[in-house]
Design a protein around this motif. Structure first.
Motif, PDB file in Angstrom:
ATOM      1  N   GLY A  60       0.941  -0.693  -0.185  1.00 51.82           N
ATOM      2  CA  GLY A  60       0.043  -0.275  -0.256  1.00 51.82           C
ATOM      3  C   GLY A  60       0.977   1.281   0.289  1.00 51.82           C
ATOM      4  O   GLY A  60       1.363   1.227  -0.712  1.00 51.82           O
ATOM      5  N   GLN A 116       0.281   6.284   1.270  1.00 48.84           N
ATOM      6  CA  GLN A 116      -0.075   6.950   1.317  1.00 48.84           C
ATOM      7  C   GLN A 116       0.781   7.644  -0.289  1.00 48.84           C
ATOM      8  O   GLN A 116       1.066   9.242  -0.009  1.00 48.84           O
ATOM      9  CB  GLN A 116       0.515   7.806   2.550  1.00 48.84           C
ATOM     10  N   HIS A 167       0.311   3.331  -4.543  1.00 49.89           N
ATOM     11  CA  HIS A 167      -0.486   2.163  -3.553  1.00 49.89           C
ATOM     12  C   HIS A 167      -1.367   1.149  -4.228  1.00 49.89           C
ATOM     13  O   HIS A 167      -1.201   0.432  -3.858  1.00 49.89           O
ATOM     14  CB  HIS A 167      -1.817   3.269  -2.760  1.00 49.89           C
ATOM     15  N   GLU A 168      -2.247   1.621  -5.456  1.00 49.79           N
ATOM     16  CA  GLU A 168      -2.313   0.039  -6.435  1.00 49.79           C
ATOM     17  C   GLU A 168      -1.002  -0.913  -6.265  1.00 49.79           C
ATOM     18  O   GLU A 168      -1.147  -2.301  -6.083  1.00 49.79           O
ATOM     19  CB  GLU A 168      -3.048   0.231  -7.314  1.00 49.79           C
ATOM     20  N   THR A 188      -0.986  -3.534   5.350  1.00 45.37           N
ATOM     21  CA  THR A 188      -1.123  -2.494   4.332  1.00 45.37           C
ATOM     22  C   THR A 188      -1.499  -1.238   4.745  1.00 45.37           C
ATOM     23  O   THR A 188      -1.581  -0.541   6.119  1.00 45.37           O
ATOM     24  CB  THR A 188      -2.772  -3.074   3.607  1.00 45.37           C
ATOM     25  N   SER A 221      -2.716   2.254   4.292  1.00 47.89           N
ATOM     26  CA  SER A 221      -3.344   3.376   3.632  1.00 47.89           C
ATOM     27  C   SER A 221      -3.645   3.716   3.439  1.00 47.89           C
ATOM     28  O   SER A 221      -1.918   4.295   3.091  1.00 47.89           O
ATOM     29  CB  SER A 221      -4.965   2.793   4.769  1.00 47.89           C
ATOM     30  N   ARG A 222      -4.009   4.907   2.193  1.00 48.25           N
ATOM     31  CA  ARG A 222      -3.860   5.864   1.595  1.00 48.25           C
ATOM     32  C   ARG A 222      -3.473   6.842   2.425  1.00 48.25           C
ATOM     33  O   ARG A 222      -3.260   7.982   2.564  1.00 48.25           O
ATOM     34  CB  ARG A 222      -5.073   7.247   0.808  1.00 48.25           C
ATOM     35  N   GLU A 223      -4.473   6.856   3.771  1.00 51.80           N
ATOM     36  CA  GLU A 223      -4.993   7.825   4.582  1.00 51.80           C
ATOM     37  C   GLU A 223      -3.342   7.583   5.487  1.00 51.80           C
ATOM     38  O   GLU A 223      -3.934   8.641   6.405  1.00 51.80           O
ATOM     39  CB  GLU A 223      -6.097   8.050   5.107  1.00 51.80           C
ATOM     40  N   TRP A 241      -2.587   1.980   9.228  1.00 49.70           N
ATOM     41  CA  TRP A 241      -2.113   0.626   8.679  1.00 49.70           C
ATOM     42  C   TRP A 241      -2.706  -0.265   9.656  1.00 49.70           C
ATOM     43  O   TRP A 241      -3.381  -0.871  10.690  1.00 49.70           O
ATOM     44  CB  TRP A 241      -0.689   0.660  10.737  1.00 49.70           C
ATOM     45  N   GLU A 242      -3.484  -1.167   8.377  1.00 50.79           N
ATOM     46  CA  GLU A 242      -4.538  -2.429   8.626  1.00 50.79           C
ATOM     47  C   GLU A 242      -4.182  -3.777   8.408  1.00 50.79           C
ATOM     48  O   GLU A 242      -3.253  -3.605   7.850  1.00 50.79           O
ATOM     49  CB  GLU A 242      -4.874  -1.631   7.927  1.00 50.79           C
ATOM     50  N   GLU A 244     -10.033  -0.790  13.742  1.00 55.29           N
ATOM     51  CA  GLU A 244     -10.410  -0.351  12.859  1.00 55.29           C
ATOM     52  C   GLU A 244     -10.728   1.237  13.246  1.00 55.29           C
ATOM     53  O   GLU A 244     -11.521   0.767  14.295  1.00 55.29           O
ATOM     54  CB  GLU A 244     -11.866  -0.545  11.947  1.00 55.29           C
TER      55      GLU A 244
END
Length: 318
Positions: free
Chosen positions: A8, A10, A14-15, A39, A41-43, A46-47, A53
């Motif tokens: 991922g 920022q 990203h993709e 991952t 995220s774009r923001e 950390w996922e 969440e």
């Protein structure tokens, strides 16, 4: 080994980073490693499993740090800013965890196209003549013939334009400024586009895979890189002298930056020899990407390639 793969990021890549991370994780599992994944995220969140969440960016990083600490090796398959630029390598260095790829210094310089040019020229390599401008000065820029306009720190050709007329200059500068306030304006170099991948393995032994040639009518832009229309020849059809000169240039740049893991050096091969275009310290790593194609030509499978990178991982700065 226990490997944490990070994907991922920022930025505009990203993709692409998600695709690299998924391919790397699958190959590592096929090679017998125990793999966990996270991952960004774009923001900037950390996922991962167990990471709450809706947490803030800082809180999500805090919750993800046990994953970093539990890993034998971190594989940061994140291209572009806040990833490839040495940020994730610096995090691993502070945590004392081995990381695949270049350390903070090489990542930061390699991501900065202007700094890369200065290092290359100091190492005796040719680059395209160019000038650095700030986004605030775009309105004062003059057209000086066909040029390539690009953000200083961006990848996958995002924000890159071939400018053939004065009317195209201002829009090209505005497009580049979407990705970085620092913009590089370079002369157009006419030559064959040749990539060279260099790997540093255990024992600090580094070597270059057979070069690859890109066949593109015009600019090898973002769309062509990812829509399947790009055509490659690997090994590139080069003379022995051409292969020697471009390989030597790639190794010289790898060493000058202090790279580790794998890096891709992109050149234009002209009648006067190789001209360095740019450096990728965390290049695309799907099985169809240029770097795995080059190592496949050296009889190094994709699964073997990522395993070699993991085995060669070190704590940056040690």
């Amino acid at each position: 080994m226990r490997v944490l793969v990070i994907g991922g990021g920022q930025n505009a890549e990203h993709e692409v980073s998600l695709a690299s991370a998924a391919a790397v994780a699958e190959a590592l599992r096929a090679g017998g490693h125990e793999v966990s994944e996270v991952t960004i995220s774009r923001e900037g969140l950390w996922e991962a499993a167990g990471v709450t969440e809706g947490a803030t960016v800082a809180a999500s990083l805090t919750l993800a740090m046990p994953l970093v600490a539990a890993a034998d090796v971190v594989f940061p398959a994140v291209h572009g800013a806040l990833g490839e630029d040495g940020v994730l390598a610096a995090l691993c260095a502070l945590a004392g965890v081995r990381v695949v790829g270049s350390g903070p210094r090489a990542g930061a310089i390699g991501m900065d196209k202007w700094a890369t040019k200065l290092v290359a020229e100091a190492a005796g390599l040719r680059t395209a003549r160019g000038r650095l401008i700030d986004a605030a000065d775009c309105g004062d820029s003059e057209f000086e013939g066909p040029v390539v306009v690009k953000p200083v720190s961006a990848g996958s050709s995002y924000g890159v334009s071939l400018v053939r007329s004065e009317q195209e200059l201002a829009p090209a500068l505005r497009e580049a400024a979407r990705f970085d306030r620092r913009i590089l304006v370079e002369e157009v170099v006419h030559g064959r586009e040749i990539d060279v991948a260099v790997i540093k393995q255990g024992g600090r032994v580094r070597w270059a895979a057979p070069p690859l040639e890109i066949h593109a009518a015009g600019l090898f832009d973002t769309a062509m890189k990812y829509d399947g229309s790009a055509q490659f020849t690997v090994p590139a059809q080069l003379s022995a002298d051409e292969t020697t000169s471009i390989t030597r240039a790639a190794l010289t740049m790898f060493d000058a930056l202090g790279c580790a893991g794998v890096a891709r050096m992109d050149f234009f091969l002209t009648a006067d020899g190789p001209v360095l275009n740019e450096v990728n310290t965390m290049p695309g790593l799907t099985a169809a990407s240029q770097v795995p194609r080059m190592f496949a030509a050296a009889d190094v499978s994709y699964v073997d390639l990522v395993s070699r990178l993991v085995r060669a991982a070190e704590v940056p700065g040690r």
